[in-house]
Design a protein around this motif. Structure first.
Motif, PDB file in Angstrom:
ATOM      1  N   GLY A  11       0.779  -1.225   0.000  1.00 51.23           N
ATOM      2  CA  GLY A  11       0.000   0.000   0.000  1.00 51.23           C
ATOM      3  C   GLY A  11       0.811   1.275   0.000  1.00 51.23           C
ATOM      4  N   TYR A  12       2.149   1.174  -0.112  1.00 49.20           N
ATOM      5  CA  TYR A  12       2.964   2.379  -0.177  1.00 49.20           C
ATOM      6  C   TYR A  12       2.767   3.068  -1.536  1.00 49.20           C
ATOM      7  CZ  TYR A  12       5.612   1.010   4.005  1.00 49.20           C
ATOM      8  OH  TYR A  12       5.985   0.679   5.284  1.00 49.20           O
ATOM      9  N   PRO A  13       2.854   4.395  -1.576  1.00 48.84           N
ATOM     10  CA  PRO A  13       2.685   5.126  -2.841  1.00 48.84           C
ATOM     11  C   PRO A  13       3.948   5.089  -3.696  1.00 48.84           C
ATOM     12  CG  PRO A  13       3.108   6.678  -1.066  1.00 48.84           C
ATOM     13  CD  PRO A  13       3.027   5.311  -0.420  1.00 48.84           C
ATOM     14  N   THR A  14       4.394   3.911  -4.005  1.00 52.62           N
ATOM     15  CA  THR A  14       5.583   3.712  -4.839  1.00 52.62           C
ATOM     16  C   THR A  14       5.165   3.127  -6.183  1.00 52.62           C
ATOM     17  OG1 THR A  14       5.905   1.523  -3.852  1.00 52.62           O
ATOM     18  CG2 THR A  14       7.097   3.361  -2.857  1.00 52.62           C
ATOM     19  N   PRO A  15       5.981   3.281  -7.218  1.00 52.29           N
ATOM     20  CA  PRO A  15       5.632   2.729  -8.534  1.00 52.29           C
ATOM     21  C   PRO A  15       5.435   1.212  -8.481  1.00 52.29           C
ATOM     22  CG  PRO A  15       7.449   4.281  -8.721  1.00 52.29           C
ATOM     23  CD  PRO A  15       7.248   4.041  -7.259  1.00 52.29           C
ATOM     24  N   VAL A  16       4.487   0.729  -9.260  1.00 52.65           N
ATOM     25  CA  VAL A  16       4.247  -0.712  -9.367  1.00 52.65           C
ATOM     26  C   VAL A  16       5.314  -1.323 -10.256  1.00 52.65           C
ATOM     27  CG1 VAL A  16       2.653  -2.477 -10.209  1.00 52.65           C
ATOM     28  CG2 VAL A  16       1.769  -0.469  -8.995  1.00 52.65           C
ATOM     29  N   ASN A  17       5.885  -2.444  -9.796  1.00 49.69           N
ATOM     30  CA  ASN A  17       6.900  -3.148 -10.572  1.00 49.69           C
ATOM     31  C   ASN A  17       6.526  -4.622 -10.661  1.00 49.69           C
ATOM     32  OD1 ASN A  17       9.137  -4.096 -11.864  1.00 49.69           O
ATOM     33  ND2 ASN A  17      10.546  -3.780 -10.155  1.00 49.69           N
ATOM     34  N   HIS A  18       5.981  -5.040 -11.799  1.00 51.21           N
ATOM     35  CA  HIS A  18       5.585  -6.436 -11.971  1.00 51.21           C
ATOM     36  C   HIS A  18       6.780  -7.319 -12.319  1.00 51.21           C
ATOM     37  CE1 HIS A  18       1.332  -5.764 -11.435  1.00 51.21           C
ATOM     38  NE2 HIS A  18       1.329  -4.806 -12.348  1.00 51.21           N
ATOM     39  N   ALA A  19       7.944  -6.713 -12.511  1.00 51.64           N
ATOM     40  CA  ALA A  19       9.176  -7.474 -12.757  1.00 51.64           C
ATOM     41  C   ALA A  19      10.055  -7.477 -11.512  1.00 51.64           C
ATOM     42  CB  ALA A  19       9.933  -6.885 -13.945  1.00 51.64           C
ATOM     43  N   GLU A  20       9.441  -7.347 -10.355  1.00 45.25           N
ATOM     44  CA  GLU A  20      10.158  -7.245  -9.081  1.00 45.25           C
ATOM     45  C   GLU A  20      10.984  -8.479  -8.747  1.00 45.25           C
ATOM     46  OE1 GLU A  20       6.980  -7.012  -6.181  1.00 45.25           O
ATOM     47  OE2 GLU A  20       5.926  -8.578  -7.290  1.00 45.25           O
ATOM     48  N   ASP A  21      10.647  -9.615  -9.349  1.00 44.61           N
ATOM     49  CA  ASP A  21      11.360 -10.858  -9.035  1.00 44.61           C
ATOM     50  C   ASP A  21      12.504 -11.136 -10.014  1.00 44.61           C
ATOM     51  OD1 ASP A  21       9.848 -11.409 -11.267  1.00 44.61           O
ATOM     52  OD2 ASP A  21       9.164 -13.383 -10.570  1.00 44.61           O
ATOM     53  N   GLY A  22      12.856 -10.153 -10.834  1.00 42.78           N
ATOM     54  CA  GLY A  22      13.894 -10.375 -11.846  1.00 42.78           C
ATOM     55  C   GLY A  22      15.035  -9.378 -11.777  1.00 42.78           C
ATOM     56  N   LEU A  23      15.411  -8.946 -10.575  1.00 45.31           N
ATOM     57  CA  LEU A  23      16.525  -8.005 -10.446  1.00 45.31           C
ATOM     58  C   LEU A  23      17.845  -8.774 -10.479  1.00 45.31           C
ATOM     59  CD1 LEU A  23      15.047  -5.637  -7.720  1.00 45.31           C
ATOM     60  CD2 LEU A  23      14.932  -5.458 -10.207  1.00 45.31           C
ATOM     61  N   ASN A  24      18.246  -9.162 -11.687  1.00 44.17           N
ATOM     62  CA  ASN A  24      19.393 -10.053 -11.854  1.00 44.17           C
ATOM     63  C   ASN A  24      20.555  -9.370 -12.558  1.00 44.17           C
ATOM     64  OD1 ASN A  24      18.358  -9.885 -14.420  1.00 44.17           O
ATOM     65  ND2 ASN A  24      17.526 -11.956 -14.432  1.00 44.17           N
ATOM     66  N   CYS A  25      20.845  -8.153 -12.169  1.00 42.30           N
ATOM     67  CA  CYS A  25      22.021  -7.426 -12.679  1.00 42.30           C
ATOM     68  C   CYS A  25      21.923  -7.096 -14.154  1.00 42.30           C
ATOM     69  CB  CYS A  25      23.307  -8.218 -12.410  1.00 42.30           C
ATOM     70  SG  CYS A  25      23.442  -8.842 -10.729  1.00 42.30           S
ATOM     71  N   GLY A  26      20.699  -7.086 -14.685  1.00 41.51           N
ATOM     72  CA  GLY A  26      20.500  -6.793 -16.095  1.00 41.51           C
ATOM     73  C   GLY A  26      20.486  -8.014 -16.985  1.00 41.51           C
TER      74      GLY A  26
END
Length: 213
Positions: free
Chosen positions: A40-55
């Protein structure tokens, strides 16, 4: 012995991927920056949140010589990177509050499992080692490699299931901060094999030995 002074953690994330096979997951508790919208925080939605793999593997190794942003972004991105303090998702919200020396509960939601192990690091960002409103440098995070409940620093994945894994992580008994960054690092099983092969294989640059630090 823990005191009543609180430790505030802003969760960040590093996921290190293997050749052609990328583990996927995100830190649900304390919640990582790019997932705070789920709470519920007013931060941008990121549906790729599980793929932070250094690019991705090619970007990390062919372009960035094995280097990775401290919070899972591509090293080549302009600082502050999206998931760093001051970036798109690093808006300064505190994900959780803890006491000094507390044994905290950590939850990692793995959506694509390739085994391996987790590590956790911490950086105080209130003037102790870091600077307010600035990204956490890896040198600061490396000073505080956190231990697990059993005293080890590596949490081995017990199965290849895609699920939420829970573990206990020990916060330093003498460290206090108004705002800390917590880093989760996942070394997949395939990448761990590559790191050991790097000692003799010309296909693996020497920087690979630094990925777990």
């Amino acid at each position: 012995m823990a005191t009543k002074k609180t430790m505030l953690l802003q969760a960040s994330l590093v996921v290190l991927a293997a050749v052609g096979i990328k583990g996927h997951g995100y830190m649900a508790e304390p919640c990582q920056r790019s997932s705070l919208w789920r709470l519920g925080y007013p931060t941008p939605v990121n549906h790729a949140e599980d793929g932070l793999n250094c690019g991705g593997f090619e970007t990390q190794w062919a372009t960035n010589q094995g280097r990775c942003g401290e919070c899972g972004d591509s090293w080549a991105e302009q600082s502050p990177r999206e998931n760093e303090n001051g970036g798109k998702y690093g808006m300064g919200f505190i994900a959780h509050s803890y006491k000094q020396g507390q044994l905290i509960n950590v939850k990692i939601n793995i959506t694509q499992n390739h085994m391996g192990y987790f590590e956790y690091r911490l950086c105080p960002m209130d003037g102790v080692d870091g600077l307010p409103e600035k990204p956490a440098p890896q040198e600061c995070l490396d000073k505080y490699l956190l231990k697990l409940e059993d005293g080890n620093t590596k949490w081995m994945l017990p199965s290849n299931a895609s699920q939420v894994f829970e573990m206990k992580v020990q916060l330093p008994p003498t460290l206090k901060c108004k705002s800390c960054v917590m880093q989760w690092t996942w070394i997949t099983e395939q990448l761990d094999v590559l790191r050991r092969l790097a000692k003799t294989s010309i296909l693996c640059p020497c920087q690979m030995s630094k990925l777990a630090t």
